[in-house]
Scaffold this motif. Structure first.
Motif, PDB file in Angstrom:
ATOM      1  N   LYS A 342      50.218  42.382  16.332  1.00 61.63           N
ATOM      2  CA  LYS A 342      49.006  41.396  16.071  1.00 61.63           C
ATOM      3  C   LYS A 342      48.504  41.263  14.673  1.00 61.63           C
ATOM      4  CE  LYS A 342      46.530  39.402  18.919  1.00 61.63           C
ATOM      5  NZ  LYS A 342      45.371  38.787  19.708  1.00 61.63           N
ATOM      6  N   GLU A 343      49.264  41.629  13.603  1.00 59.43           N
ATOM      7  CA  GLU A 343      48.974  41.884  12.271  1.00 59.43           C
ATOM      8  C   GLU A 343      49.202  40.255  11.866  1.00 59.43           C
ATOM      9  OE1 GLU A 343      50.115  44.142   8.140  1.00 59.43           O
ATOM     10  OE2 GLU A 343      50.555  44.975  10.145  1.00 59.43           O
ATOM     11  N   ARG A 344      48.247  39.959  10.885  1.00 57.29           N
ATOM     12  CA  ARG A 344      48.550  38.351  10.458  1.00 57.29           C
ATOM     13  C   ARG A 344      48.269  38.614   8.986  1.00 57.29           C
ATOM     14  NH1 ARG A 344      48.570  37.433  15.483  1.00 57.29           N
ATOM     15  NH2 ARG A 344      47.821  36.075  16.599  1.00 57.29           N
ATOM     16  N   VAL A 345      49.558  38.124   8.293  1.00 57.18           N
ATOM     17  CA  VAL A 345      49.766  38.388   7.077  1.00 57.18           C
ATOM     18  C   VAL A 345      49.843  37.004   6.138  1.00 57.18           C
ATOM     19  CG1 VAL A 345      50.882  39.485   5.167  1.00 57.18           C
ATOM     20  CG2 VAL A 345      50.601  40.478   7.491  1.00 57.18           C
ATOM     21  N   GLY A 346      49.248  36.701   5.130  1.00 60.31           N
ATOM     22  CA  GLY A 346      49.635  35.631   4.328  1.00 60.31           C
ATOM     23  C   GLY A 346      50.452  35.934   3.202  1.00 60.31           C
ATOM     24  N   ILE A 347      51.287  35.322   2.795  1.00 62.59           N
ATOM     25  CA  ILE A 347      52.015  35.608   1.511  1.00 62.59           C
ATOM     26  C   ILE A 347      51.780  34.415   0.528  1.00 62.59           C
ATOM     27  CG2 ILE A 347      54.388  35.921   0.581  1.00 62.59           C
ATOM     28  CD1 ILE A 347      55.082  37.204   2.923  1.00 62.59           C
ATOM     29  N   VAL A 348      51.242  34.807  -0.699  1.00 60.80           N
ATOM     30  CA  VAL A 348      50.978  33.732  -1.860  1.00 60.80           C
ATOM     31  C   VAL A 348      51.388  34.352  -3.142  1.00 60.80           C
ATOM     32  CG1 VAL A 348      48.931  32.912  -0.850  1.00 60.80           C
ATOM     33  CG2 VAL A 348      48.736  34.750  -2.434  1.00 60.80           C
ATOM     34  N   GLY A 349      51.647  33.260  -3.976  1.00 60.10           N
ATOM     35  CA  GLY A 349      52.358  33.724  -5.363  1.00 60.10           C
ATOM     36  C   GLY A 349      52.829  32.379  -5.908  1.00 60.10           C
ATOM     37  N   PRO A 350      53.217  32.379  -7.191  1.00 60.63           N
ATOM     38  CA  PRO A 350      53.926  31.093  -7.588  1.00 60.63           C
ATOM     39  C   PRO A 350      55.293  30.934  -7.215  1.00 60.63           C
ATOM     40  CG  PRO A 350      53.755  32.999  -9.331  1.00 60.63           C
ATOM     41  CD  PRO A 350      52.977  33.453  -8.129  1.00 60.63           C
ATOM     42  N   ASN A 351      55.886  29.460  -7.110  1.00 58.78           N
ATOM     43  CA  ASN A 351      57.309  29.464  -6.734  1.00 58.78           C
ATOM     44  C   ASN A 351      57.935  30.129  -7.692  1.00 58.78           C
ATOM     45  OD1 ASN A 351      56.427  27.558  -4.659  1.00 58.78           O
ATOM     46  ND2 ASN A 351      56.496  25.901  -6.180  1.00 58.78           N
ATOM     47  N   PHE A 497      45.197  26.191   6.654  1.00 54.03           N
ATOM     48  CA  PHE A 497      45.919  27.018   7.590  1.00 54.03           C
ATOM     49  C   PHE A 497      45.885  28.342   7.477  1.00 54.03           C
ATOM     50  CE2 PHE A 497      50.217  28.164   9.348  1.00 54.03           C
ATOM     51  CZ  PHE A 497      50.012  27.341  10.632  1.00 54.03           C
ATOM     52  N   MET A 498      46.182  28.938   6.151  1.00 54.11           N
ATOM     53  CA  MET A 498      46.053  30.201   5.859  1.00 54.11           C
ATOM     54  C   MET A 498      44.902  31.157   6.102  1.00 54.11           C
ATOM     55  SD  MET A 498      48.742  31.536   3.971  1.00 54.11           S
ATOM     56  CE  MET A 498      48.589  32.447   2.603  1.00 54.11           C
ATOM     57  N   ASP A 499      43.666  30.317   5.706  1.00 46.93           N
ATOM     58  CA  ASP A 499      42.519  30.774   6.109  1.00 46.93           C
ATOM     59  C   ASP A 499      42.108  30.986   7.506  1.00 46.93           C
ATOM     60  OD1 ASP A 499      41.825  30.876   3.118  1.00 46.93           O
ATOM     61  OD2 ASP A 499      40.221  29.498   3.222  1.00 46.93           O
ATOM     62  N   LYS A 500      42.412  29.989   8.410  1.00 48.68           N
ATOM     63  CA  LYS A 500      42.109  30.262   9.589  1.00 48.68           C
ATOM     64  C   LYS A 500      43.251  31.386  10.523  1.00 48.68           C
ATOM     65  CE  LYS A 500      41.507  26.788  13.328  1.00 48.68           C
ATOM     66  NZ  LYS A 500      41.783  25.391  13.648  1.00 48.68           N
ATOM     67  N   LEU A 501      44.235  31.668   9.909  1.00 51.22           N
ATOM     68  CA  LEU A 501      45.317  32.328  10.705  1.00 51.22           C
ATOM     69  C   LEU A 501      45.470  33.798  10.248  1.00 51.22           C
ATOM     70  CD1 LEU A 501      47.541  29.674  11.780  1.00 51.22           C
ATOM     71  CD2 LEU A 501      45.944  30.831  13.352  1.00 51.22           C
ATOM     72  N   THR A 502      44.992  34.279   8.818  1.00 48.17           N
ATOM     73  CA  THR A 502      45.321  35.348   8.225  1.00 48.17           C
ATOM     74  C   THR A 502      44.363  36.366   8.082  1.00 48.17           C
ATOM     75  OG1 THR A 502      45.153  34.517   6.102  1.00 48.17           O
ATOM     76  CG2 THR A 502      47.422  34.182   6.983  1.00 48.17           C
ATOM     77  N   ASP A 503      44.665  37.695   8.188  1.00 47.05           N
ATOM     78  CA  ASP A 503      43.745  38.827   8.146  1.00 47.05           C
ATOM     79  C   ASP A 503      43.602  39.575   6.483  1.00 47.05           C
ATOM     80  OD1 ASP A 503      42.501  38.097  10.823  1.00 47.05           O
ATOM     81  OD2 ASP A 503      44.311  39.630  11.436  1.00 47.05           O
ATOM     82  N   HIS A 504      45.034  39.349   6.070  1.00 45.39           N
ATOM     83  CA  HIS A 504      45.143  39.985   4.621  1.00 45.39           C
ATOM     84  C   HIS A 504      46.158  39.408   4.071  1.00 45.39           C
ATOM     85  CE1 HIS A 504      48.403  42.844   5.560  1.00 45.39           C
ATOM     86  NE2 HIS A 504      48.251  42.558   6.780  1.00 45.39           N
ATOM     87  N   LEU A 505      46.393  39.414   2.757  1.00 46.21           N
ATOM     88  CA  LEU A 505      47.433  38.685   1.947  1.00 46.21           C
ATOM     89  C   LEU A 505      48.406  39.788   1.332  1.00 46.21           C
ATOM     90  CD1 LEU A 505      45.191  35.959   0.303  1.00 46.21           C
ATOM     91  CD2 LEU A 505      46.198  35.852   2.421  1.00 46.21           C
ATOM     92  N   PHE A 506      49.530  39.303   1.237  1.00 41.69           N
ATOM     93  CA  PHE A 506      50.435  39.955   0.139  1.00 41.69           C
ATOM     94  C   PHE A 506      50.380  39.169  -1.037  1.00 41.69           C
ATOM     95  CE2 PHE A 506      53.408  42.028   3.611  1.00 41.69           C
ATOM     96  CZ  PHE A 506      52.415  43.154   3.544  1.00 41.69           C
ATOM     97  N   PHE A 517      45.711  42.371  -0.083  1.00 42.15           N
ATOM     98  CA  PHE A 517      44.427  41.964  -0.327  1.00 42.15           C
ATOM     99  C   PHE A 517      43.820  41.792   1.056  1.00 42.15           C
ATOM    100  CE2 PHE A 517      41.174  38.738  -0.453  1.00 42.15           C
ATOM    101  CZ  PHE A 517      40.183  39.348  -1.193  1.00 42.15           C
ATOM    102  N   PRO A 518      42.793  42.553   1.346  1.00 42.58           N
ATOM    103  CA  PRO A 518      41.866  42.579   2.721  1.00 42.58           C
ATOM    104  C   PRO A 518      41.220  41.213   2.797  1.00 42.58           C
ATOM    105  CG  PRO A 518      40.910  44.159   1.343  1.00 42.58           C
ATOM    106  CD  PRO A 518      41.975  43.566   0.391  1.00 42.58           C
ATOM    107  N   GLY A 519      41.835  40.238   3.378  1.00 38.90           N
ATOM    108  CA  GLY A 519      40.861  38.853   3.379  1.00 38.90           C
ATOM    109  C   GLY A 519      42.043  37.608   3.334  1.00 38.90           C
ATOM    110  N   ASN A 520      41.291  36.468   3.587  1.00 37.76           N
ATOM    111  CA  ASN A 520      42.152  35.353   3.306  1.00 37.76           C
ATOM    112  C   ASN A 520      42.050  34.927   1.974  1.00 37.76           C
ATOM    113  OD1 ASN A 520      39.642  33.937   3.175  1.00 37.76           O
ATOM    114  ND2 ASN A 520      39.580  33.606   5.277  1.00 37.76           N
ATOM    115  N   TYR A 521      42.604  33.614   1.951  1.00 41.20           N
ATOM    116  CA  TYR A 521      42.672  33.180   0.520  1.00 41.20           C
ATOM    117  C   TYR A 521      41.582  32.787  -0.098  1.00 41.20           C
ATOM    118  CZ  TYR A 521      44.500  30.226  -3.319  1.00 41.20           C
ATOM    119  OH  TYR A 521      44.552  29.676  -4.615  1.00 41.20           O
ATOM    120  N   THR A 522      40.567  32.070   0.497  1.00 41.52           N
ATOM    121  CA  THR A 522      39.504  31.702  -0.036  1.00 41.52           C
ATOM    122  C   THR A 522      38.531  33.024  -0.188  1.00 41.52           C
ATOM    123  OG1 THR A 522      39.146  29.718   1.472  1.00 41.52           O
ATOM    124  CG2 THR A 522      37.251  30.581   0.741  1.00 41.52           C
TER     125      THR A 522
END
Length: 627
Positions: A342-351, A497-506, A517-522
């Motif tokens: 049940k891990e929820r990961v968001g991935i962010v970074g430039p194209n 979408f990311m804020d609603k569904l992710t617990d941490h970010l790569f 990062f422990p948290g969502n994009y906001t």
């Protein structure tokens, strides 16, 4: 006075009525968004307004002298043109001379010995007072990340082409701007800049977008196409949700009332003689009107997602000291992570920093250069790719689903047919036998999503899942994902979408470095987080010696007492200014008076300048301290 007037507009597509008798207008300074389910005709309406497609009936007119620009969902360019030619495509005298000036300056920089004579172009710049305009164009191109203006359009990615299309539309200083899914394929930093730009710009805006933060912060009116009718809601996205709920509740009450009336009318119709001429005409007319009202509410359908994921074991995926590079570009270096249930990961970074490569590494499409990856025996991947799946346009919709399975197991253990599943995904029986080539872009993406989910994955990877999907579909998908029992990994430029569904970010920071990062994009942005810019990569050392295993540590330079105090205060000051900026932006969405809007726009611009100044100072001090 309206900048745009639309009267009695109607359009059919492939024997399907998209809309009929649409009538509305937009005044100077109005910023409206068009929403509705996929296939309802949003993009078609924008094309009709822009003059790209003709309506079946009705008229579209702009106020005399209004300059109109449009950014389509999939911009088209001549692949042999360079960025300068593409951006300055409009035949406007000031733009023509700025284009000639930029080309001449580039030639002089590349080949100083054969530099062209600039006398003529400089005189024309002076005559047209084009220097301020040129400075604004330069700033615009910089904000959009367009630096190598000689690059050919055929060499650009989808995101880069979208930025060029935005630049082409904005450099003409339009009075009326039409945008179709403007945030698709853009970096998060460009989206945030565009959001701020449009919120403060003195122009009329009409756009289609699924980005709910963008909607909330830019628009002051939302127009919904629902079953061929247009409904208008003053205010931003939050107000739209409230007013839409009220309207639907009222519609439901009207339908219930009409059904009761219909039963009485039916009794009367059946009691009368068979010949229509003997019945009171007004009662006959009332009967058919009531019948139409009673059936109205039964036509609306909502997507259902009840698919079952396979059971997941204790070991899911373990990555130890994983490294990967392509040529000289480091994607990962010594990356480690153990995925949990049940891990929820968001991935962010430039194209271009390697996010999609990382996903392909996870599912085994490519192998790491070094390190270990251990996959659990029960782990089953489902991968929704950013690139739209290519279906045979001559295949029927139902055949596309039957290629995967004839029957599908649901979350409650029941089994349904492919046709029943398609019906749940808003492909009714009539549409199931349509050719795929006749579907809208959003409908094809929904079909692609269905093909992924019906394989019952327990590790779901979604690469830009929100592109081209309507808000209703997104709400249902989010609800499904919120209750999904497996692992979830999301790459998306949709912050809501990311804020609603992710617990941490790569956070992909470039040069193979990935921060957890422990948290969502906001949360990340509120704590002062910034994404690395792809263009900064060439500034790194060009030393050809092998890269060290650990990052090179530079000796810290000690800050003075006053500098340290200033540094400690800056983060709080920046956060305070950002809150003030958001408050002003929200206030602008509620105002309609032009003078009030102008004053707020000036105040907002001053706040943005102050934020930028303080961020630059913070970076300067952090560099000096070696932080």
């Amino acid at each position: 006075m309206n900048n745009l007037s639309v009267e009695n507009l109607a359009k059919n597509y492939d024997e399907r009525q998209l809309f009929e008798n649409l009538t509305f207008g937009l005044e100077q300074g109005q910023k409206a968004a068009l929403v509705g389910v996929n296939g309802c005709g949003k993009s078609t309406l924008l094309k009709i307004i822009a003059g790209i497609e003709p309506p079946d009936r009705g008229e579209v007119s702009f106020r005399k002298g209004v300059r109109v620009a449009m950014v389509p969902q999939s911009p088209e360019f001549d692949d042999n043109d360079n960025i300068v030619q593409a951006v300055f495509a409009e035949d406007i005298e000031e733009l023509n001379v700025i284009r000639d000036y930029e080309i001449a300056i580039h030639k002089a920089t590349v080949d100083p010995e054969n530099a062209p004579d600039l006398t003529d172009v400089l005189e024309r710049m002076d005559q047209l007072n084009a220097w301020d305009y040129e400075s604004q164009v330069k700033q615009l191109l910089g904000e959009l990340g367009l630096h190598d203006l000689e690059q050919k359009m055929g060499e650009l990615s989808g995101g880069q082409r979208k930025r060029v299309a935005l630049a082409r539309a904005l450099v003409v200083k339009p009075d009326f701007l039409i945008l179709d899914e403007p945030t698709n394929h853009l970096d998060l930093d460009v989206i945030e800049w565009l959001e701020s730009y449009l919120a403060t710009a003195n122009l009329t805006l009409l756009m289609v977008t699924h980005d709910r933060y963008f909607l909330d912060r830019v628009t002051n009116e939302i127009m919904e196409i629902d079953q061929g009718e247009l409904f208008r809601y003053k205010g931003n996205y939050q107000n739209f949700l409230e007013k839409k709920a009220e309207r639907e509740a009222q519609d439901a009450a009207t339908v219930d009332k009409a059904k009761n009336l219909l039963r009485k009318e039916l009794e009367w119709m059946r009691r009368q003689p068979k010949a229509r001429g003997t019945k009171a005409k007004y009662r006959v007319d009332a009967f058919y009107e009531t019948k139409e009202k009673a059936s109205k509410g039964t036509q609306r359908a909502e997507m259902e997602v009840n698919l079952k994921g396979e059971r997941q074991g204790k070991k899911i995926l373990v990555m130890e000291h994983v490294s990967k590079r392509f040529d000289k570009i480091k994607i990962l270096e010594n990356f480690e992570h153990t995925f949990q249930r049940k891990e929820r990961v968001g991935i962010v970074g430039p194209n271009g920093v390697g996010k999609s490569t990382f996903l392909n590494l996870l599912i085994g499409n490519i192998l790491p250069d070094s390190g270990n990856m251990e996959l659990g025996q029960t782990t089953k991947f489902g991968y929704y790719t950013q690139e739209e799946q290519i279906f045979n346009p001559n295949s029927r919709v139902i055949d596309v689903i039957k290629e995967v399975a004839e029957v599908i197991k649901m979350a409650d253990g029941s089994v349904i047919t492919a046709s029943q599943l398609l019906n749940q995904f808003l492909f009714p029986p009539k549409m199931q036998f349509n050719m795929v080539g006749k579907l809208s872009g959003g409908e094809r993406r929904r079909l692609q999503l269905l093909r992924v989910l019906m394989n019952n994955p327990n590790f779901l990877i979604l690469d830009e899942p929100t592109n081209d999907l309507d808000l209703m579909t997104l709400n249902v998908l989010e609800d499904y994902l919120d209750n999904f029992e497996g692992c979830l990994m999301i790459v998306s430029h949709d912050r809501y979408f990311m804020d609603k569904l992710t617990d941490h970010l790569f956070i992909f920071e470039g040069e193979g470095q990935v921060r957890d990062f422990p948290g969502n994009y906001t949360d990340f942005r509120e704590q002062g987080g910034k994404l690395a810019k792809k263009e900064e990569a060439p500034k790194k050392s060009t030393d050809k010696s092998p890269a060290p295993a650990e990052p090179v540590k530079t000796e810290k330079k000690k800050l003075s007492y006053n500098e340290q105090r200033e540094y400690d205060k800056l983060e709080g000051e920046i956060a305070k200014l950002e809150k003030e900026r958001d408050t002003k932006t929200a206030l602008m969405n509620q105002k309609t008076d032009f003078e009030e809007l102008q004053k707020l726009a000036e105040e907002l611009e001053a706040i943005r300048d102050s934020i930028e100044e303080k961020e630059m100072r913070w970076l300067e001090l952090s560099d000096k301290a070696g932080v």
